[in-house]
Design a protein around this motif. Sequence first.
Motif, short mmCIF file in Angstrom:
data_model
loop_
_atom_site.label_atom_id
_atom_site.label_comp_id
_atom_site.label_asym_id
_atom_site.label_seq_id
_atom_site.Cartn_x
_atom_site.Cartn_y
_atom_site.Cartn_z
N SER A 260 -49.32 23.84 27.54
CA SER A 260 -48.05 23.53 28.20
C SER A 260 -46.90 24.21 27.46
CB SER A 260 -47.84 22.02 28.24
OG SER A 260 -46.64 21.69 28.88
N LYS A 261 -46.02 24.88 28.21
CA LYS A 261 -44.89 25.59 27.60
C LYS A 261 -43.60 25.16 28.26
CE LYS A 261 -43.04 30.07 26.28
NZ LYS A 261 -43.28 31.52 26.18
N GLN A 262 -42.60 24.79 27.42
CA GLN A 262 -41.30 24.38 27.94
C GLN A 262 -40.63 25.53 28.67
OE1 GLN A 262 -40.17 22.51 23.94
NE2 GLN A 262 -38.84 21.42 25.36
N LEU A 263 -40.05 25.21 29.82
CA LEU A 263 -39.37 26.24 30.61
C LEU A 263 -37.92 26.42 30.19
CD1 LEU A 263 -40.74 25.36 34.17
CD2 LEU A 263 -41.49 27.20 32.64
N PHE A 264 -37.22 25.32 29.87
CA PHE A 264 -35.78 25.40 29.58
C PHE A 264 -35.47 24.58 28.32
CE2 PHE A 264 -36.50 25.21 34.21
CZ PHE A 264 -36.23 26.53 34.52
N PRO A 265 -35.86 25.06 27.15
CA PRO A 265 -35.69 24.25 25.93
C PRO A 265 -34.24 24.03 25.53
CG PRO A 265 -36.49 26.46 25.40
CD PRO A 265 -36.55 26.34 26.89
N LYS A 266 -33.29 24.84 26.01
CA LYS A 266 -31.88 24.69 25.60
C LYS A 266 -30.95 24.48 26.79
CE LYS A 266 -32.49 27.58 21.48
NZ LYS A 266 -32.01 28.79 20.74
N ASP A 533 -45.27 20.18 34.27
CA ASP A 533 -45.70 19.15 33.34
C ASP A 533 -44.47 18.63 32.60
OD1 ASP A 533 -47.43 17.51 31.97
OD2 ASP A 533 -47.94 18.99 30.44
N ILE A 534 -44.63 17.48 31.93
CA ILE A 534 -43.56 16.92 31.10
C ILE A 534 -44.10 16.77 29.69
CG2 ILE A 534 -42.04 14.95 30.69
CD1 ILE A 534 -41.95 14.42 33.62
N ASN A 535 -43.48 17.47 28.75
CA ASN A 535 -43.88 17.35 27.35
C ASN A 535 -43.44 16.01 26.79
OD1 ASN A 535 -45.29 19.66 26.84
ND2 ASN A 535 -43.54 20.83 26.11
N SER A 536 -44.29 15.38 26.00
CA SER A 536 -43.97 14.11 25.34
C SER A 536 -43.45 13.10 26.35
CB SER A 536 -42.95 14.33 24.22
OG SER A 536 -43.40 15.27 23.29
N LYS A 571 -37.69 18.81 28.73
CA LYS A 571 -39.12 18.56 28.56
C LYS A 571 -39.98 19.14 29.68
CE LYS A 571 -38.23 14.18 26.18
NZ LYS A 571 -38.76 14.59 24.86
N VAL A 572 -39.36 19.65 30.74
CA VAL A 572 -40.13 20.19 31.87
C VAL A 572 -40.86 21.46 31.41
CG1 VAL A 572 -40.01 21.12 34.20
CG2 VAL A 572 -38.54 19.21 33.54
N SER A 573 -42.15 21.51 31.70
CA SER A 573 -42.99 22.61 31.20
C SER A 573 -43.86 23.16 32.32
CB SER A 573 -43.88 22.13 30.05
OG SER A 573 -43.12 21.54 29.03
N TYR A 574 -44.43 24.35 32.05
CA TYR A 574 -45.41 24.97 32.94
C TYR A 574 -46.75 24.98 32.21
CZ TYR A 574 -48.09 28.66 35.26
OH TYR A 574 -49.08 29.38 35.89
N ILE A 575 -47.82 24.67 32.97
CA ILE A 575 -49.15 24.67 32.37
C ILE A 575 -50.12 25.33 33.33
CG2 ILE A 575 -49.67 22.36 33.27
CD1 ILE A 575 -51.31 21.90 30.71
N ASN A 576 -51.05 26.10 32.79
CA ASN A 576 -52.12 26.73 33.57
C ASN A 576 -53.41 26.53 32.78
OD1 ASN A 576 -53.93 28.55 34.92
ND2 ASN A 576 -52.15 29.66 35.71
N SER A 577 -54.32 25.75 33.35
CA SER A 577 -55.53 25.37 32.62
C SER A 577 -56.67 26.36 32.81
CB SER A 577 -55.99 23.97 33.06
OG SER A 577 -56.26 23.95 34.45
N ARG A 578 -56.46 27.42 33.61
CA ARG A 578 -57.53 28.40 33.77
C ARG A 578 -57.67 29.24 32.49
NH1 ARG A 578 -57.54 32.03 38.92
NH2 ARG A 578 -59.65 32.35 38.13
N GLN A 579 -58.89 29.54 32.14
CA GLN A 579 -59.12 30.37 30.97
C GLN A 579 -58.67 31.80 31.23
OE1 GLN A 579 -63.14 30.27 29.57
NE2 GLN A 579 -62.63 31.06 27.56
N PHE A 580 -58.83 32.25 32.48
CA PHE A 580 -58.39 33.58 32.86
C PHE A 580 -57.49 33.45 34.10
CE2 PHE A 580 -62.70 33.98 31.06
CZ PHE A 580 -62.38 34.69 29.90
#
Length: 937
Positions: A260-266, A533-536, A571-580
Motif C-alpha cells: 500500500s502506498k500513500q497517494l497524497f502524504p502532504k 486503501d486506508i493506511n493505519s 492516509k488514502v493509499s493505492y494498493i495492487n496485490s498482483r505479483q505482476f
Amino acid sequence: MASVAREKAPAPALGAVTQLLNKHKPWIETSYHGVITENTHVVLLDPPLVALDKDAPVPYAGEICAFNIHGLEAPFEAVVLNGTSGEGQLRARGLVDCELQKEYTFIIQAHDCGSGPGGTEGKKSHKAVVHIQVNDVNEFAPVFREARYRAAVTEGKIYDSILQVEATDQDCSPQYSQICNYQITTADSPFAIDRNGNIRNTEKLSYERQQQYEIQVTAWDCGQKRALVSAPVRIDVKPVCKPGWQGWNKRVDYEPGTGSKQLFPKMHLETCGGPLSSVRTTVELQTSHIGKGCDRETYSEKSLQKLCGASSGSTDLLPAPGATTNWTASLVTDSGRDSDLIFRFDGRQAAKVPDWLVPQNLTDQFTIATWMKHGPSPGLRAEKETLLCNSDKTEMNRHHYSLYVHNCRLVFLLRRDFTQVDTFRPAEYHWKLEQICDKEWHYYVINVEFPVVTLYVDGVTYDPYLVTDDWPIHPSQIDVQLTVGACWQGGEVAKPRFTQYFRGSLSGLTIRPGKIESQKVISCLQACKEGLDINSLESLDKNIKFHFNPAQSILVMEGEDLENINAAVVKVSYINSRQFPTPGIRRVHISTTVQCFGEDTCLSIPDIDAVVMVLQPSEPRITIAGVEQLRRPAVDLSGSSGLDLFQDLHIASTVTRTDSAARYAGGTCDGSSNAIIHNLDYCDILVLGEELRPEAESLQLDRSSLLGMHLDATNSTSGMSIYGVDSMSNYEHVIRQVRYHHWLPATLTQRRFRLTCSELNGRYTSNEFKLEVSLSGAEPISRYMQMVHRPSSLQHSLYPGHSSGVPSAATVVIVMCIAALVVVVVLGIYRIHLTHQQEAKLVETTKEADVAWDDSALSITVNPMENLTQPQASEEEEASEEDEEEDEEEDDDEEEDEDDITSAESDDSEEEVDVQLPRIHQPSKRGNNLDKATISY
C-alpha cells in the motif's frame, strides 16, 4: 497609637487648682485627604492636621499631647508639631509602594494633655477619617506581551489591521502605566502602526516580490518612558487564497510488490478561513481502461474457476478458436490486453454452439456467467440484443431459454417443457440496472434454482423488478440450437437466419448445468486486485465517516472538523496485490463538497485529477532444466509403471533487478538476477514428430498426484497439458509423475518431447525443454543393419585392384557365405515381423502393457568376412525391405483409423484412472516423421 508629651510646666498656686480642670475635648476636622509620593515619608493632608481645644490657653487642658491612628496596620504615624497650636504631621513609617497599594483609609483622633502633668483626665477628640492616595513614580518601562509576533496576509489587499501588538507597564498610575504610543523602528517598511498597536500595510504586497517581512516595534508609556526591548514582527505574504486542495503531486509512481502506498502524504484542504460545518470528499480510482474494468488475474477462465473453487462441469461457450473449438473462429476477438480473450459483437456476428457441448435441456439448477461491456444503442432501442439463445433449430421459432438486453434492461427467458412442469410458471425475469448500459466491464452471474433466479453483478445480488409468467412449451421432436451473439430463427421464415444481434463485448461466457455457484466463488472470480486503501485504519479519527464501494475503487469520507478530514485524506493509499500487475496509468479523481453553518454550500472546491503510474514489473525468466536424453531398456517402457520422463526436472524463475528510474526512462543499467517464487498456470508436454499411436504408446498421469492441488490435466495423442494456478513446486511435483508407456518398444527408434510452462495465460513463458527417449539396446542392431545395407560400391572402395569380371574361387566361396548369411537375416526379419503382428493384435484386444519381446529364439551369426558383400545380396535384401515397408504402411493406415476419434469419446474417457482427456492448449506440430526405410528395435 502615637503620642507626644509636652514639657513640664510650673506648678500652679494652690488657690488656682479648681481653675485647671479639663472641661473640653479637642476638636479636629471630620475627614482628611492626603497624598504621598511613593518612596517618600511625609503625607500632604488637606486640610492640614490641626487640633483645637477650648480649654486653651489653660496649661495641660488646652494643649494637644498626641494624635492616635486607628486602622488595620496602617503604615503611617501622626506626630504633634506644636502642642499649644495643635499642629500635627502625618508620616509614613516606611517606604510606600504605589504598585502594592494605591490608597489607604484609616481613623485619627486627637488627645489633650488632661488636667495635669500625668495626663490624667485627658480628653479625646471625635474620630476623623483619613484618605491617603499614593502618588506614582514612572519607574517601569513598557514591556510587550509577546516575545515575537507573526501574521499572514494575502497579496494584493490593503488591510486596516493585519495584527495588533500590545505592551504593558507595571506602574500603578494611569499616567505612567498606560501606553501612549507605538512606533515601527524598521526603516522603509510598507507598514504603519497606530497608538493602539494595530499594524497595517501602506501598500499592496506582492508574493512574487517578497514573501516575508521582518519589522521591529517599540512602545512609550504616557510618561514618555520607552520600552527597553523592541518586539520583532514577522508578516508572511501568501498568494491570493483560492479554496481547494494544496500540497499534492499530479503523478504518483507505484513500484510493483510494494504493498500500500500513500497517494497524497502532504495534501491539505485550504478553505481561506471560512467557518465550516462539514466536509465530504470522494476519491475515485478510474481503471476502466485496464483489462475488464480493473487489474484482475488474467488466467484462463478454466484456471480461475479451479483457483476459486468453482464447481466442475463448466462449459466455455466462447473459447479461443482452435481445431476442436472452431465455432468462434468467425467472431472478432481482441486478445491484446494482458492475455484477456475478448469477443466484440457489432450486430453482424454470431456463433452456433455445437450440439454435443451443452445438454439440450437444462435441469432445474444451472449457472450462466459472463463478462459484458455494453452501451446504449441509439436508434435501436426497440430491438432485443441476445447474448445467449437456445431456440428451435427448424420448423418452429420457440425460444427455450435466452439471455438478452432490451432497452438497457437485462432479461432472462426460461420456458420449461410440459414434461418438466404443466402449470403457469415464471418465465421472464427483468432487471433494470445502470451497469447494463454504462459502457464498462461488469461480471454477470445468473443462478437458476427454478423458479428462483438470482442475478449477481460484480458480486452484488439484485432482485428482478419484474417477473412474468407463461405456459410451458409443448413437447416436440424438434432439435434445438444454442447460439451466442444472436438468436437462431430456423422456422416460420423462408430462410433460416440469425436475428436479434448483440452489440457489445463479451468474455468468459460459461454455462454450468446441474449446479449453481456460491457467492464466495462469484466474488473470487470477479475480484479486483487493485484498489484504494486506508493506511493505519485504527488511527483514523472516530468522527470521520468513510465508505468503500464493493470494488474499492470509490472512497467517500465525511467529517465536521477540517483537521480531521486533512488527516484522513493523507492516509488514502493505492494498493495492487498482483505479483505482476498490468503497467500503466490509473487516474485518481477527487471531488469535495463543503457545507457552512446554515447554508447548503458556501465554498466551491475545484476537483483535482492525479495519476498513479504502475511501473513495469520485473519480468520473470522461467527456466526448466533436467536430463535431456533418456536411454532405457525396452522393459522400462513396456513395464506396468512405464518410464518416468521428468524425474530429474527442476523449474526455477529469476528476475533481473534494475534501477526503476533508468528502466522506465528508457535507460539501461546493470542488474543482478534474483530467484523469485510465483505461480504457473499451465505446462504443456508436446510430442515432437509423429503423434502417439494409441494402440502402442501413451502418456500417463495418476489422478492421485493431483489431489490437494488446484491442478487438472488433459491428454491426447499430441501430448499432455497440466493446467491450473498453482506453485512452481506443485507443478514440478506433478510433472515428475508423468510416465511414458510403450507396449511395443521393439518398434521404437526414439521419441522426442517438448515441455513449456506459462504464467498469466502465456504472458510469461519458459524455455523449451526438449527430451529425447530411446532404447539402450537399439544402437548395436541398427549398426549391424547398416552393415547389411552397405551398397555394392563399398567393395570397390575396399578392393580397388580387382577390376576383372571373372570371379576367383575365393570370391565364389565368399559369395556363398554371404548368401547364406542373408538367408538367415531374412528369416530373422520375417519372424520379427510375425511377432510384431501378434503383439499388435494382443494390444488391441487386451490393452495390456506387459508385453516384452522374447529374443531368445533369434540367433544372428556374423561372418568374419561380412565386410565383403555382393550386389546380388543387396538386391535381395532391398526386395525384402520393400515387402516389409508395404506391411508397415498397412499398419500405419490402421493406426490412423484408430486415431480418428471424436471429442465426445475423449470426454468419456475422463473417468479412467490415468488421464485421457481432450487436446492440450497448443496445437500439435506434425513433422519430423520417422524414416520408414530404417528398421528400429
